[in-house]
Design a protein around this motif. Structure first.
Motif, PDB file in Angstrom:
ATOM      1  N   THR A 185      10.067  45.278  -6.226  1.00  0.00           N
ATOM      2  CA  THR A 185      10.043  44.993  -7.640  1.00  0.00           C
ATOM      3  C   THR A 185      10.761  45.970  -8.393  1.00  0.00           C
TER       4      THR A 185
ATOM      5  N   PRO B 235       6.619  50.484  -9.663  1.00  0.00           N
ATOM      6  CA  PRO B 235       5.693  50.574  -8.332  1.00  0.00           C
ATOM      7  C   PRO B 235       5.708  52.016  -7.444  1.00  0.00           C
TER       8      PRO B 235
ATOM      9  N   GLU C  35       7.169  51.117   0.293  1.00  0.00           N
ATOM     10  CA  GLU C  35       8.132  50.234  -0.305  1.00  0.00           C
ATOM     11  C   GLU C  35       7.788  49.332  -1.284  1.00  0.00           C
ATOM     12  N   SER C  36       8.712  48.813  -2.003  1.00  0.00           N
ATOM     13  CA  SER C  36       8.620  47.701  -2.957  1.00  0.00           C
ATOM     14  C   SER C  36       9.520  47.112  -3.481  1.00  0.00           C
TER      15      SER C  36
ATOM     16  N   LYS D 244       2.045  48.307 -12.742  1.00  0.00           N
ATOM     17  CA  LYS D 244       2.226  47.469 -11.422  1.00  0.00           C
ATOM     18  C   LYS D 244       3.465  46.453 -11.724  1.00  0.00           C
TER      19      LYS D 244
END
Length: 422
Positions: free
Chosen positions: A81, A31, A78-79, A27
């Motif tokens: 990070t 991601p 979506e992310s 995580k």
């Protein structure tokens, strides 16, 4: 700690990283769904939930391009990070994805999965449904990445190798221009900078991403004009082994596909060509810069993939055995991803020295099949010692044993379940 405790921890890591059908490597840092990560992670899921294991491969195939390519990243959701995300890549068809692939090991992992499957009807139904897509994937590699039928496919990006900042790519990457726009890396929010690639490398990684997009992802334009083209010994060997394994599965489960005969011919071409990547000077297998036709003479663990694939002759396997023994004894833990005697050896920096357990598992397989069990056993013993020392990290400092990169890492957990925690 008891063996069962480590096993339970490994299973929990897979569950923690499960995003509803696909597994993120860890995580935050990673991601999304990565190609070869998922192939290995699916093998780990076999020790938790066989149905879920096959779902991992199905989700990977869901992002397949019409030309057969399985992307190196599929952006299922979506992310914020990770960088670069789908907006930078501008690629994908059914799903947002990157426009390059990764080491094609999925067929080899499916053969491993088939060997340990207990639900035989599920196994047969899943393989019959999925294997034609994997055949298309291999045909893509040979067609688009070796249009001149040399037997040696080319890679267009260091990320495609899976070994992003390997010393082997230094010279080829130096010829790539640096991207001129400003960007903000996200990886350094999760991992110390001394464990990650340098900015100068990232500048060139991103230039290539732009180049693919500006070329409209056209394979002919990219082949003719890409400023980075490398015949990656790791990809070539893993593709060869996976093609053998794919043909075995198709024969065993009576899969019909018009491309199977072509795959058999491609294997012969690779067998005939592989020694072009052998250096008499170093007594080792290397990648080759396709643009300059020069071998990348840095010695990295990718060279041992020829033993894993069964591509090296008995004579060369013996030479590589002696090399591996010296190499393994040159760091506290083995096997470092770059030979420790190299001036470029950095035991903590990503692919310039640290130990990667999934790579060492494959190398150990090769030496075991070559009856060099003492090396295979040492790699397994050191892998177990690293788990006990530091836990389930992405990779490990070859001298101190410190865990590096991401923690609670999926493919480390998967390889632990399949190879180490026995």
């Amino acid at each position: 700690m008891k063996l069962s405790t480590y096993q339970n921890t490994a299973k929990e890591i897979l569950k923690i990283n499960d995003f509803g059908g696909y597994t993120v490597p860890t995580k935050g840092l990673y991601p999304f769904q990565w190609n070869w990560d998922s192939a290995i992670t699916a093998l780990g899921w076999m020790y938790v939930d066989e149905k879920r294991a096959w779902k991992e491969i199905e989700m990977l195939i869901a992002g397949q391009w019409q030309n057969g390519m399985l992307p190196h990243i599929i952006f299922h959701q979506e992310s914020d990070t990770y960088f670069p995300g789908p907006d930078v890549w501008g690629a994908g068809e059914k799903l947002h994805s990157t426009s390059i692939s990764q080491p094609p090991i999925v067929a080899s992992m499916m053969l491993e999965m088939a060997a340990i499957a207990t639900d035989k009807p599920l196994l047969e139904s899943k393989l019959k449904a999925m294997l034609p897509a994997i055949v298309d994937y291999h045909l893509w590699w040979y067609r688009d990445r070796d249009p001149q039928n040399t037997g040696l496919v080319s890679s267009y990006h260091p990320w495609e190798s899976g070994m992003d900042n390997s010393p082997a790519w230094d010279d080829a990457l130096a010829a790539v221009p640096q991207v001129e726009w400003e960007y903000q890396r996200r990886d350094l929010n999760h991992v110390d900078s001394d464990q990650r690639p340098h900015k100068a490398q990232y500048d060139r990684y991103l230039y290539l991403v732009d180049f693919f997009k500006k070329s409209n992802f056209d394979p002919q334009i990219i082949y003719q004009n890409c400023p980075y083209k490398v015949q990656d010994i790791g990809i070539i060997a893993m593709l060869y082994k996976a093609t053998l394994d794919l043909l075995t599965l198709c024969q065993q489960f009576k899969i019909e596909h018009q491309g199977l005969d072509q795959l058999s011919k491609e294997l012969e071409l690779t067998e005939q060509a592989i020694d072009q990547l052998w250096s008499d000077e170093t007594q080792f297998y290397h990648s080759r810069n396709t643009i300059t036709n020069e071998l990348c003479l840095d010695q990295t663990s990718a060279g041992f993939m020829t033993v894993y694939a069964g591509l090296s002759s008995p004579e060369k396997t013996q030479i590589l055995t002696e090399c591996a023994q010296t190499w393994a004894n040159s760091s506290q833990y083995s096997l470092a991803s770059t030979i420790p005697s190299s001036e470029k050896y950095e035991p903590q920096r990503y692919w310039r020295g640290p130990i990667w357990l999934h790579i060492n598992w494959m190398i150990a397989q090769g030496f075991e099949k070559s009856n060099q069990n003492f090396i295979a056993e040492k790699l397994q013993q050191d892998a177990k010692a690293l788990l006990k020392e530091s836990g389930f990290f992405e990779y490990f400092h070859a001298d101190s044993g410190q865990g590096c990169g991401g923690d609670n890492f999926s493919w480390t957990a998967a390889i632990a379940l399949h190879w180490i925690l026995k």
